[in-house]
Design an enzyme around this catalytic site. Structure first.
Site, PDB file in Angstrom:
ATOM      1  N   SER A 113       0.859  -1.187   0.000  1.00 55.07           N
ATOM      2  CA  SER A 113       0.000   0.000   0.000  1.00 55.07           C
ATOM      3  C   SER A 113       0.894   1.235   0.000  1.00 55.07           C
ATOM      4  O   SER A 113       1.999   1.215   0.572  1.00 55.07           O
ATOM      5  CB  SER A 113      -0.875   0.028   1.254  1.00 55.07           C
ATOM      6  OG  SER A 113      -1.485   1.302   1.388  1.00 55.07           O
TER       7      SER A 113
ATOM      8  N   TYR B 185      -1.411  -0.458  10.109  1.00 55.55           N
ATOM      9  CA  TYR B 185      -1.610  -0.950   8.735  1.00 55.55           C
ATOM     10  C   TYR B 185      -0.397  -0.598   7.875  1.00 55.55           C
ATOM     11  O   TYR B 185       0.132  -1.437   7.140  1.00 55.55           O
ATOM     12  CB  TYR B 185      -2.880  -0.318   8.170  1.00 55.55           C
ATOM     13  CG  TYR B 185      -3.140  -0.558   6.702  1.00 55.55           C
ATOM     14  CD1 TYR B 185      -3.708  -1.761   6.260  1.00 55.55           C
ATOM     15  CD2 TYR B 185      -2.853   0.424   5.747  1.00 55.55           C
ATOM     16  CE1 TYR B 185      -3.961  -1.966   4.907  1.00 55.55           C
ATOM     17  CE2 TYR B 185      -3.104   0.228   4.398  1.00 55.55           C
ATOM     18  CZ  TYR B 185      -3.668  -0.976   3.984  1.00 55.55           C
ATOM     19  OH  TYR B 185      -3.925  -1.170   2.644  1.00 55.55           O
TER      20      TYR B 185
HETATM   21  P1  NAP Z   1     -11.908  -4.763   0.077  1.00 57.93           P
HETATM   22  O1  NAP Z   1     -12.696  -4.106  -1.004  1.00 57.93           O
HETATM   23  O2  NAP Z   1     -12.189  -4.430   1.500  1.00 57.93           O
HETATM   24  O3  NAP Z   1     -12.002  -6.352  -0.121  1.00 57.93           O
HETATM   25  C1  NAP Z   1     -11.351  -7.163   0.795  1.00 57.93           C
HETATM   26  C2  NAP Z   1     -11.405  -8.604   0.333  1.00 57.93           C
HETATM   27  O4  NAP Z   1     -10.625  -9.386   1.250  1.00 57.93           O
HETATM   28  C3  NAP Z   1     -12.786  -9.199   0.360  1.00 57.93           C
HETATM   29  O5  NAP Z   1     -12.862 -10.166  -0.659  1.00 57.93           O
HETATM   30  C4  NAP Z   1     -12.847  -9.850   1.749  1.00 57.93           C
HETATM   31  O6  NAP Z   1     -13.770 -10.927   1.804  1.00 57.93           O
HETATM   32  C5  NAP Z   1     -11.444 -10.366   1.875  1.00 57.93           C
HETATM   33  N1  NAP Z   1     -10.968 -10.570   3.233  1.00 57.93           N
HETATM   34  C6  NAP Z   1     -10.987  -9.693   4.281  1.00 57.93           C
HETATM   35  N2  NAP Z   1     -10.390 -10.249   5.352  1.00 57.93           N
HETATM   36  C7  NAP Z   1      -9.988 -11.489   4.979  1.00 57.93           C
HETATM   37  C8  NAP Z   1      -9.336 -12.546   5.638  1.00 57.93           C
HETATM   38  N3  NAP Z   1      -8.950 -12.442   6.921  1.00 57.93           N
HETATM   39  N4  NAP Z   1      -9.086 -13.687   4.955  1.00 57.93           N
HETATM   40  C9  NAP Z   1      -9.479 -13.807   3.659  1.00 57.93           C
HETATM   41  N5  NAP Z   1     -10.099 -12.834   2.983  1.00 57.93           N
HETATM   42  C10 NAP Z   1     -10.357 -11.699   3.643  1.00 57.93           C
HETATM   43  O7  NAP Z   1     -10.334  -4.495  -0.122  1.00 57.93           O
HETATM   44  P2  NAP Z   1      -9.540  -3.844  -1.367  1.00 57.93           P
HETATM   45  O8  NAP Z   1      -9.648  -2.388  -1.287  1.00 57.93           O
HETATM   46  O9  NAP Z   1      -9.887  -4.543  -2.604  1.00 57.93           O
HETATM   47  O10 NAP Z   1      -8.029  -4.188  -0.930  1.00 57.93           O
HETATM   48  C11 NAP Z   1      -7.357  -5.339  -1.413  1.00 57.93           C
HETATM   49  C12 NAP Z   1      -5.904  -5.237  -0.989  1.00 57.93           C
HETATM   50  O11 NAP Z   1      -5.339  -4.025  -1.511  1.00 57.93           O
HETATM   51  C13 NAP Z   1      -5.691  -5.183   0.519  1.00 57.93           C
HETATM   52  O12 NAP Z   1      -4.524  -5.904   0.862  1.00 57.93           O
HETATM   53  C14 NAP Z   1      -5.495  -3.702   0.796  1.00 57.93           C
HETATM   54  O13 NAP Z   1      -4.749  -3.466   1.969  1.00 57.93           O
HETATM   55  C15 NAP Z   1      -4.759  -3.283  -0.457  1.00 57.93           C
HETATM   56  N6  NAP Z   1      -4.877  -1.849  -0.747  1.00 57.93           N
HETATM   57  C16 NAP Z   1      -6.077  -1.281  -1.053  1.00 57.93           C
HETATM   58  C17 NAP Z   1      -6.143   0.086  -1.310  1.00 57.93           C
HETATM   59  C18 NAP Z   1      -7.447   0.803  -1.656  1.00 57.93           C
HETATM   60  O14 NAP Z   1      -7.457   2.037  -1.736  1.00 57.93           O
HETATM   61  N7  NAP Z   1      -8.537   0.090  -1.883  1.00 57.93           N
HETATM   62  C19 NAP Z   1      -4.979   0.862  -1.248  1.00 57.93           C
HETATM   63  C20 NAP Z   1      -3.785   0.244  -0.928  1.00 57.93           C
HETATM   64  C21 NAP Z   1      -3.734  -1.105  -0.681  1.00 57.93           C
HETATM   65  P3  NAP Z   1     -15.262 -10.726   2.450  1.00 57.93           P
HETATM   66  O15 NAP Z   1     -16.007  -9.774   1.576  1.00 57.93           O
HETATM   67  O16 NAP Z   1     -15.845 -12.109   2.454  1.00 57.93           O
HETATM   68  O17 NAP Z   1     -15.026 -10.169   3.835  1.00 57.93           O
END
Ligand code: NAP
Length: 247
Positions: free
Chosen positions: A142, A156
């Site tokens: 991130s 985080y």
């Molecule tokens: P998101 O929309 O919140 O989706 C999270 C996904 O992870 C969902 O499929 C959720 O499943 C699953 N999940 C949550 N906890 C879990 C666990 N303990 N074991 C297995 N699956 C789990 O997240 P996102 O924004 O797509 O982020 C994806 C990755 O990118 C993360 O690592 C995040 O830190 C990183 N990231 C995101 C951003 C951003 O701006 N979005 C920026 C930087 C980094 P359920 O729906 O079943 O709970």
């Protein structure tokens, strides 16, 4: 290289976009999720719409037995060639002086230990040292790893900074064994993660401060992930690729 891909947290957001794009590129996909079975089923349907096999596997990446079940499901599909260590969580804004042990343990267990456990199982299947035929791993870092997220979630940011060095260290461990390990470092991406941190309007609130005056999409991150896994990135190893729009 196609074959079988595991996308942890593949049911929503960036993980979903990666799962569907990898299916489009010829992978069968294990779509791991934690709680929302309907979202996982929808993603599997989108994978299948590309003529590939998809399977939804519930499991917490921070629980070893669950990780073993995710990989057992992949083994049934065929040869594992790709792991996207995508599952990740944030928390509500807090200063370090207000962080409980429970919060810290959850943050590091899911974001860091989960990625280690999944990478361990992937390397056991991909590495020529273990009789495998190679593969690729992409970890989700991130921009917070560099920007610190002070006053919001330094825990985080620290876990994601750990992902950066984990990526380089593992890449060097398995570089001669047919496995490449890279990371993407997303900036502000339009997914539900911001609402899960108690700030549903974060993307809109931040937009004007972003260099490109817009957030990124999950697909834009997925495209970087798919490239890192592809043969086009055959000499890219241990890299952490910013997908931040220049932030
Ligand atoms: P998101 O929309 O919140 O989706 C999270 C996904 O992870 C969902 O499929 C959720 O499943 C699953 N999940 C949550 N906890 C879990 C666990 N303990 N074991 C297995 N699956 C789990 O997240 P996102 O924004 O797509 O982020 C994806 C990755 O990118 C993360 O690592 C995040 O830190 C990183 N990231 C995101 C951003 C951003 O701006 N979005 C920026 C930087 C980094 P359920 O729906 O079943 O709970």
């Amino acid at each position: 290289m196609s074959g079988v891909a595991i996308v942890t947290g593949g049911s929503r957001g960036i993980g979903r976009a990666a799962a569907v794009l990898l299916a489009e590129r010829g992978y069968d996909v294990v779509v791991n999720y934690q709680a929302n079975a309907q979202a996982a089923a929808d993603t599997v349907a989108a994978v299948e719409a590309h003529g590939r096999r998809g399977v939804a596997v519930q499991g917490d990446v921070g629980v070893e037995a669950d990780v073993m079940a995710i990989f057992a499901a992949a083994d049934k599909l065929g040869r594992l060639t790709a792991l996207v260590n995508n599952a990740g969580v944030i928390d509500t804004p807090a200063r370090v002086d207000a962080m409980s042990v429970a919060r810290l343990e959850r943050m590091f267990r899911i974001n860091m230990i989960g990625s280690f456990l999944c990478a361990r199982e992937a390397v056991k299947r991909m590495s020529t040292r273990h009789g495998g035929q190679g593969g690729g791993i992409v970890n989700l870092s991130s921009a917070a790893a560099v920007l610190t997220a002070a006053g919001q979630y330094v825990d985080y940011a620290a876990a994601k900074a750990g992902i950066d060095i984990f990526t380089l260290g593992l890449a060097r461990e398995v570089a001669a064994e047919g496995v490449r390990v890279n990371a993407v470092r997303p900036g502000i991406i339009d997914t539900d993660i911001h609402a899960s941190g108690g700030w549903p309007d974060r993307v809109a609130d931040m937009r004007d401060q972003l260099p490109m005056k817009r957030e990124g999409t999950a697909l834009e991150v997925a495209q970087a992930i798919a490239w890192l896994l592809s043969d086009e990135a055959s000499y890219t190893n241990g890299a952490v690729l910013n997908v931040t729009g220049g932030r």
